[in-house]
Motif scaffolding. Sequence first.
Motif, mmCIF file in Angstrom:
data_model
loop_
_atom_site.group_PDB
_atom_site.id
_atom_site.type_symbol
_atom_site.label_atom_id
_atom_site.label_comp_id
_atom_site.label_asym_id
_atom_site.label_seq_id
_atom_site.Cartn_x
_atom_site.Cartn_y
_atom_site.Cartn_z
ATOM 1 N N SER A 63 0.830 -1.206 0.000
ATOM 2 C CA SER A 63 0.000 0.000 0.000
ATOM 3 C C SER A 63 0.862 1.253 0.000
ATOM 4 N N SER A 65 3.768 1.459 -1.519
ATOM 5 C CA SER A 65 4.208 1.562 -2.907
ATOM 6 C C SER A 65 3.098 2.124 -3.791
ATOM 7 N N GLY A 66 1.858 1.643 -3.579
ATOM 8 C CA GLY A 66 0.746 2.132 -4.377
ATOM 9 C C GLY A 66 0.482 3.611 -4.175
ATOM 10 N N SER A 69 3.528 5.610 -6.059
ATOM 11 C CA SER A 69 3.843 5.405 -7.471
ATOM 12 C C SER A 69 2.659 5.715 -8.370
ATOM 13 N N VAL A 71 0.182 4.367 -11.339
ATOM 14 C CA VAL A 71 -0.416 3.051 -11.455
ATOM 15 C C VAL A 71 0.423 2.143 -12.344
ATOM 16 N N TYR A 74 3.593 1.146 -10.494
ATOM 17 C CA TYR A 74 3.236 0.211 -9.430
ATOM 18 C C TYR A 74 3.018 -1.195 -9.992
ATOM 19 N N ARG A 78 5.249 -4.626 -9.181
ATOM 20 C CA ARG A 78 4.648 -5.841 -8.612
ATOM 21 C C ARG A 78 4.885 -7.043 -9.519
ATOM 22 N N TYR A 169 -2.793 -7.212 -4.729
ATOM 23 C CA TYR A 169 -2.020 -6.212 -5.477
ATOM 24 C C TYR A 169 -2.931 -5.441 -6.427
ATOM 25 N N ILE A 172 -5.178 -3.010 -4.537
ATOM 26 C CA ILE A 172 -4.466 -1.793 -4.132
ATOM 27 C C ILE A 172 -4.219 -0.897 -5.337
ATOM 28 N N GLY A 173 -3.892 -1.488 -6.497
ATOM 29 C CA GLY A 173 -3.697 -0.697 -7.704
ATOM 30 C C GLY A 173 -4.951 0.059 -8.104
ATOM 31 N N ALA A 176 -5.479 2.860 -5.665
ATOM 32 C CA ALA A 176 -4.532 3.938 -5.944
ATOM 33 C C ALA A 176 -4.971 4.743 -7.162
#
Length: 409
Positions: A63, A65-66, A69, A71, A74, A78, A169, A172-173, A176
Amino acid sequence: MYSSRANSFGVLRLLLASAVVVSHLYPIAWGRLDPLWLRSGQQTDIGKMSVIGFFVLSGFMISGSGARSTVGRYAWHRALRILPGLWGSLLVSALVIVPLLYHWQHGTFDGYWDHPQGPVNYLKGTWNTAMSTGWDISGVMAEGRAKGTNFDPGVNGALWSLKYEILCYVLIGLLAAGGVLRKARRFIPLLALALGGLILRDWVNAPSLRGIPGDQQSFVMVPFLDAMSVHMLIHLVFVFMIGATFQLYRDKLVIHDGLALICAAVLGLTLWTGGLFVFGYPAFAYLLLWLAIRLPRPFHKIGRKRDYSYGIYIYGFTVEQALAVLGYAKHGKPVYLALAMAGTVVLAALSWHLLESPVMKAKNWTPWPVRRLKERAAVRAARRGEPVEPGAAAQPQSPAEPAPPKVSA
């Protein structure tokens, strides 16, 4: 108190991955779950608790990182972190380890490569973690089970959790991309609370305080990832979002030794009496974060430059299966575990140095069309006198006006 450059997440990931290897030796070579299964009233075992720990730590780190960064960046990070290592382990298993086991069983490679459930079939169903074509290759594990050497039908049963990780992942993307992580972060703890409410409802309706609450037979089909257990989706996304909540509210979360002791007591009590999923999971999550921050400085260096934890997780099960098929379980658990850990660490180290670490060097790579678009946008912004986005190089407007520095996007 939290520092992204000085913490013990590396050593915790190594311990959790090694605990998974310890847990798997029981069902693979002796046909029963590890001792925590019975002692917790069949709520959990060491391996499952380690997976819970992984999802808490992943929720915290991913989270973050999201939120930082774009999208696209990110998603690229991943994919680089999880897929090359996975693909490498699948190829090593299907093209090296299992063929050698087949030859040991049959004295020839004939029938291995063209088997209906052979290596090609296995790779087709596992490359995306879906496990849609079965867990065995050319009947090698089935042959071992028939001979009583090993008791699990899969070449790599540890891979079951990866598609749930990938789904988290993706979630979260999407959050974000929608600006939730930056502008509406309260949605994350509310989502965790809602999932916790579902788990609480199942626990209240369960016939006893101990045991696993909820329906274990319901599955949902997810594009790309195939069938996923509704039970595991709720539980794993729940703890992942707890980790994400810790990340997004790290400026408000109290790190206190007394609170850590209370959480340790709650974890132990729920393992003994029941309610692990409702109360023990959040307590365990806090304990992990407390350890990541409070462990002494020497622990901060472990796993920071050489992260073998993922390799240990994706190779441990296969190594243990191979040793069981070869009959090493007869030497007892200490010898079997020592050999399994040694072989697993060697493969994990090779995976890190030859594959995982090299591909991560491409994390700042930008496709040529995207790079050109960024450069053109930067030129237009510079002409209008607007700030230039990092990662795009604008040309100078005049010889006296220097160009902005080139920075990798």
